[in-house]
Design a protein around this motif. Structure first.
Motif, PDB file in Angstrom:
ATOM      1  N   SER B 372     -12.945  29.995 -24.925  1.00  0.00           N
ATOM      2  CA  SER B 372     -12.842  29.526 -23.402  1.00  0.00           C
ATOM      3  C   SER B 372     -11.476  29.973 -22.895  1.00  0.00           C
ATOM      4  O   SER B 372     -11.814  30.384 -21.648  1.00  0.00           O
ATOM      5  N   ASN B 373     -10.639  30.513 -23.513  1.00  0.00           N
ATOM      6  CA  ASN B 373      -9.565  31.322 -22.861  1.00  0.00           C
ATOM      7  C   ASN B 373      -9.880  32.719 -22.419  1.00  0.00           C
ATOM      8  O   ASN B 373      -9.526  32.681 -21.178  1.00  0.00           O
ATOM      9  N   ILE B 374     -10.866  33.327 -22.835  1.00  0.00           N
ATOM     10  CA  ILE B 374     -11.128  34.510 -22.273  1.00  0.00           C
ATOM     11  C   ILE B 374     -12.090  34.232 -21.106  1.00  0.00           C
ATOM     12  O   ILE B 374     -11.830  35.124 -20.027  1.00  0.00           O
ATOM     13  N   LEU B 375     -12.791  33.364 -21.323  1.00  0.00           N
ATOM     14  CA  LEU B 375     -13.625  32.841 -20.089  1.00  0.00           C
ATOM     15  C   LEU B 375     -12.929  32.635 -18.759  1.00  0.00           C
ATOM     16  O   LEU B 375     -13.151  32.745 -17.722  1.00  0.00           O
ATOM     17  N   SER B 493      -3.282  28.372 -15.658  1.00  0.00           N
ATOM     18  CA  SER B 493      -2.177  28.590 -16.647  1.00  0.00           C
ATOM     19  C   SER B 493      -1.962  27.563 -17.781  1.00  0.00           C
ATOM     20  O   SER B 493      -1.679  27.959 -18.884  1.00  0.00           O
ATOM     21  N   TRP B 494      -1.517  26.280 -17.074  1.00  0.00           N
ATOM     22  CA  TRP B 494      -1.381  25.432 -18.073  1.00  0.00           C
ATOM     23  C   TRP B 494      -2.525  25.037 -19.054  1.00  0.00           C
ATOM     24  O   TRP B 494      -2.167  24.645 -20.361  1.00  0.00           O
ATOM     25  N   THR B 495      -3.760  25.062 -18.381  1.00  0.00           N
ATOM     26  CA  THR B 495      -4.764  24.705 -19.418  1.00  0.00           C
ATOM     27  C   THR B 495      -4.824  25.828 -20.427  1.00  0.00           C
ATOM     28  O   THR B 495      -5.106  25.632 -21.773  1.00  0.00           O
ATOM     29  N   ARG B 496      -4.541  27.222 -19.994  1.00  0.00           N
ATOM     30  CA  ARG B 496      -4.854  28.244 -20.913  1.00  0.00           C
ATOM     31  C   ARG B 496      -3.553  28.113 -22.050  1.00  0.00           C
ATOM     32  O   ARG B 496      -3.855  28.310 -23.104  1.00  0.00           O
TER      33      ARG B 496
END
Lengths: 109, 882
Positions: B372-375, B493-496
């Motif tokens: 998810s983070n990479i995407l 960036s908060w999500t990541r």
């Protein structure tokens, strides 16, 4: 539906394709032309033309769009697609072969 | 008839938006109207004209409906074609995107493959070992009946023939009941003499499993009476391999221990009896000499239809009470336990397997978070591309679907690789897993495959949805003008960062769980086994009764010991009736101790009986604590002597000195005097308590089935052929069996523990690696996005060190948040796995603190590289760019 209708349908399709070969026209014109050229032999009911037209459209052999007829009514115009043209050629060849064969048998020896 | 003039289409109108049925109506009405016009023009009255037109047309309704049906059909077809085409286009585009960025694809696919591979392998183990039903009819009615001491928890053990007969007669809960015990015999007449595993089985055993012999007959009650002739029922595999699959085999004889036994039956191919009943030869159980106290037999029974395990348990407990009153000497303090067969077979591995499945699911979750983070990161990179497409008119939904298709394709490729990984892993699992894995091997069947694919697609879509929604810009023009916040703004960036926190906390949970298991294992290994296990080779050399009486057998073992001892490379050799750590036991209860009243039932102190040659203690490394060891002066004509170990001594005599005490051993009328106390041996395994040992010399207690242990100077396994040659030089017909090194035996007992540890450790390792990669990605990406800010700060006079602190601070915040959440997870995990721990607290605070500190430490190290990069930001370069 009885089988004789299937034959009629197939023949009707060919007649419609042939009639549309030269230019786009709406159903009424098609009916007139077929009646005129066949001296009224075919097409007992004119309404039967429309299922045939829509079936051809579903096959992708004709396409339709709405236009205004010369008597100022909105009318649905049909024209042959490239696939329809190819189908017409193939069916005419087939039909000619068929009638020649039938005629060959029927002619007195 | 006048020809309709060519129609000029003045203009075209798009009327397609109208109702299809209305359009057809219009078309058909137009036809009628044209005809009416024509007729009226040629002089027909309007009413008449309408009538003619309608007649020529035919049934208006019917044609309208017919056309409508055709149009509906073609609308459906068009829809399907469009969907198919757009999906195909999406897939094609997704494949192009994957190929265009091989680095990204490699990372994403391998991340997913690890997660899916771990989960699939564990699920195949759970499915193969736990979920697949046992191959017996009415398996939920097959139970094991066994005795255990009233006060002690646990499963039922073995019982005696006399008790079994009373159970069978007194109970009403069972439709069938069978008893068996096991031993090994020498089979001759089929090539080399060899040891074969034998089960002595009663009538009724096959009824328990609803099995009939393929050939011949089953045992009957007449076979179980004293003095019944010995007959054999052989397994299908034995019949096929040793008896040539001959259907006329019934009535032929087998030579077991040089005695002929008639074959009366062959078992069917598809029947694999459970556990130790699965032996090539069954002989009829008869002539029991062990008495009511001889508890060495296992019992299986079939519950009557409609009787529950609880009802049977209640009945058997009541029967046990009555038998305890009737036969207090043997049965006082003993009860009967009814266990489902399935629970006995897989009960021990159920908890560890589910724990490991859970752990693998956490790995999958971490892998998905990583993906998810990479995407998300890539979505930000692709903002420009997506903004252009949005600006050109692509619907937001369409682009989200495109991105999800990319995730889907990744999921497919990733899970395909994962399943391949799992296939490799499953082979390894079967090889290193606990014993039950060999009877019920894990395998990747269609069900497992379905679950794997379903899981991967579901998780990937779930984890791909957020990035997809985030990546499509709400204001494409801002992006294109370059005025949009670079880096995707605060929300992304908060999500990541949250994803990174989630990953770290899950990894911390797994790390803590595996730390506890590793610590337990270290504790187990630190337990003193009571012997020196290295450089020891063990093998069984048993002497058939037909050719060796007790004098001859003692002489044989003495001769063999001398010959082996004289061989170069041998440090010591000894014989014993039992091999410690070999899984066998010979528990005896002591009813009489000199000067004390007679003890009964569970009051009798128990220990394992070891009949040994005097060199046993030196060879095994068992230490003398008090008194003396057994020696060659303990002979058949001298006072019977025995040794006890410290555990047994303390249990029976407490602080008193056991030396000089005498006790009566089973099978003998005289008393044996205790001459020494030796160190305790953990014979059942390092992590299991054993009741202690009583040692006697084989010179005073002749024993026919002896195992040999040899302490070698070099590799013990390579001494096998020399030892076998020496045995055969004494007696060419003596089979040597169960050749194992002591290291093997001890490792085998730790198999299940090692299995859990290895897998949990591997999962934790993968989890930490993924989580750290995830964190690194977040921080490195943040630095790349903020290089302008850093450049400006540096230009304004900030020191590089301050910039680095800024970056490290962000990493530290994420790591600490992960550690805090992870601590909660770890505490929950500790409770789940507490049954797998050994002398380790499930919430050991020091271990917890260590794990979390380590995690934060590693996380900060991972942030060092991006921090250095941030420090190196060149202000002039950055400022020139805008």
């Amino acid at each position: 539906m009885p089988n004789s209708l299937d034959l009629l349908q197939g023949t009707l399709d060919l007649l419609v394709l042939r009639t549309l070969a030269r230019e786009a026209m709406h159903g009424y014109t098609i009916a007139r032309l077929i009646k005129e050229r066949s001296s009224g032999v075919f097409l007992v009911e004119e309404g039967a033309l429309y299922p045939a037209l829509h079936r051809l459209e579903r096959k992708g052999w004709v396409e339709s769009e709405w236009g205004i007829s010369e008597n100022n009514r909105k009318a649905r115009y049909y024209q042959l697609t490239a696939a329809g043209r190819a189908a017409l050629r193939a069916q005419m060849t087939e039909w000619n072969r068929y009638t020649r064969a039938v005629a060959g048998v029927l002619q007195p020896a | 008839m006048p020809r309709i003039p060519g129609i000029r289409r003045v203009f075209r109108i798009a009327l397609r938006s109208g109702q299809p049925s209305a359009e057809i109506e219009d078309e058909l009405r137009f036809h009628l109207a044209c005809r009416v016009d024509e007729l009226v023009a040629s002089g027909t009255g309007e009413t008449e004209a309408r009538r003619i037109a309608q007649r020529e047309f035919g049934d208006f309704h019917r044609y309208r409906e017919h056309v409508l049906a055709i149009d509906r059909q073609s609308a459906r077809e068009r829809e399907m074609r469009l969907t198919f085409e757009s999906v195909r286009d999406d897939l094609r585009h997704a494949a192009r995107v994957m190929i265009a960025r091989p680095g990204f694809t490699l990372v994403a696919v391998s991340t997913l493959a690890l997660g899916i591979g771990a989960t699939t392998a564990m699920f195949s183990a759970v499915s193969g070992v736990l979920l697949r039903p046992l191959p017996y009819a009415d398996v939920d009615r097959i139970v094991h009946l066994g005795e255990r001491e009233l006060q002690q928890p646990g499963r039922g053990g073995t019982t005696s023939w006399d008790n079994f007969r009373d159970w069978r007669q007194m109970s009403r809960s069972f439709a069938a009941m069978g008893l068996y015990n096991t031993w090994a015999s020498t089979l001759t007449g089929h090539g080399e003499p060899q040891r074969v595993q034998i089960a002595g089985v009663t009538a009724g055993m096959l009824d328990v499993f609803h099995v009939r012999p393929m050939l011949g007959r089953a045992f009957t009650d007449a076979d179980n009476v004293d003095g019944a002739p010995a007959v054999a029922v052989v397994s299908w595999a034995f019949w096929k391999s040793k008896l040539g699959g001959d259907s006329g085999v019934i009535g032929r004889t087998l030579m077991l221990n040089f005695t002929p036994i008639e074959i009366v039956g062959v078992l069917p191919e598809r029947f694999t009896p459970p556990a130790s009943l699965d032996r090539p030869i069954w002989v009829n159980f008869s002539d029991d000499t062990d008495g009511r106290g001889g508890r060495s037999k296992n019992v299986y029974a079939l519950l009557r239809p409609g009787v529950t395990v609880e009802q049977a348990q209640a009945e058997m407990a009541a029967i046990a009470e009555r038998l305890a009153v009737q036969y207090p000497r043997e049965n006082a303090g003993s009860t009967v336990v009814v266990d489902l067969l399935a629970d006995r077979i897989v009960g021990d591995v159920r908890r560890p397997l589910y724990l490991l499945l859970g752990a693998s699911a956490l790995v999958l979750l971490i892998a998905c978070a990583n993906l998810s983070n990479i995407l998300l990161a890539r979505g930000v990179v692709r903002r420009q591309e997506l903004a252009v497409r949005t600006a050109l008119g692509a619907a937001r939904r369409r682009i989200v679907r495109q991105l999800l298709t990319e995730s889907f394709l990744l999921a497919l490729v990733g899970s395909a690789c994962g399943v391949l990984l799992a296939r490799l892993a499953v082979t390894a699992l079967a090889a290193m897993g606990p014993d039950v894995f060999r009877a019920r091997p894990p395998s990747i069947d269609p069900a497992v495959l379905g679950v794997a694919l379903g899981t991967s697609v579901a998780t990937t879509l779930l984890f791909g949805l957020l990035p997809a929604l985030r990546s499509v810009p709400r204001d494409p023009h801002a992006v294109l003008r370059g005025t949009s916040v670079r880096g995707g703004g605060g929300r992304t960036s908060w999500t990541r960062a949250s994803l990174a926190v989630l990953q770290l906390s899950l990894a911390a949970t797994l790390l803590f769980a595996s730390t506890l298991v590793i610590a337990s294992f270290a504790r187990v290994l630190r337990v003193d086994p009571g012997i020196r296990g290295d450089h020891l080779l063990t093998m069984t050399v048993s002497l058939p009764r037909a050719r060796y009486d007790s004098t001859r057998s003692t002489a044989f073992y003495q001769e063999l010991e001398e010959r082996i001892d004289a061989t170069p490379g041998v440090r010591g050799v000894a014989f014993a009736s039992l091999v410690p750590f070999g899984g066998d036991f010979d528990r005896i209860g002591i009813s009489r101790i000199a000067g004390e009243p007679e003890r009964q039932g569970s009051d009798m102190p128990e220990a394992d009986r070891y009949i040994v040659t005097p060199s046993w203690f030196a060879t095994m490394g068992v230490r003398l604590l008090r008194g003396r060891l057994l020696s060659s002066s303990d002979r058949i004509d001298s006072t019977p002597a025995c040794l006890v170990d410290e555990v047994f001594a303390r249990r029976v005599w407490g602080d008193r000195d056991p030396i000089g005490q005498a006790m009566k051993l089973p099978g003998r009328d005289d008393y044996a005097t205790i001459v020494g106390v030796v160190s305790h041996v953990k014979t059942y395994g390092l992590d299991i308590d054993s009741p202690g040992q009583i040692y006697m010399s084989n010179a005073q207690y002749p024993w026919r089935w002896m195992s040999m242990v040899i302490r070698t100077a070099g590799d013990p396994a390579s001494f096998t052929s020399t030892a076998t040659r020496i045995v055969h030089s004494l007696d060419a017909d003596e089979p040597v069996s169960d050749v194992r090194t002591m290291d093997e035996l001890m490792a085998n007992l730790l198999r299940a523990r090692r299995f859990t540890l290895t897998l949990l450790g591997a999962f934790a390792g993968v989890a930490i690696a993924l989580a750290i990669i995830g964190l690194y990605g977040v921080i490195a990406y943040g630095v790349a996005q903020r290089d302008r800010e850093f450049g400006i700060r540096l230009a304004l006079g900030a020191r590089p060190r301050q910039i680095a602190r800024l970056v490290l601070g962000e990493g530290a915040r994420i790591a600490v948040a992960g550690a805090v959440l992870g601590t909660l997870g770890a505490l929950a995990m500790g409770r789940v796995e507490s049954s797998l721990l050994f002398e380790v607290s499930p919430h050991a605070p020091s271990a917890l603190a260590g794990v979390m500190a380590g995690l934060v430490g590693v996380a900060l190290v991972a942030c060092l590289v991006p921090a250095r990069k941030a420090m190196a930001a060149d202000p002039s370069d950055v400022l020139r760019r805008d």
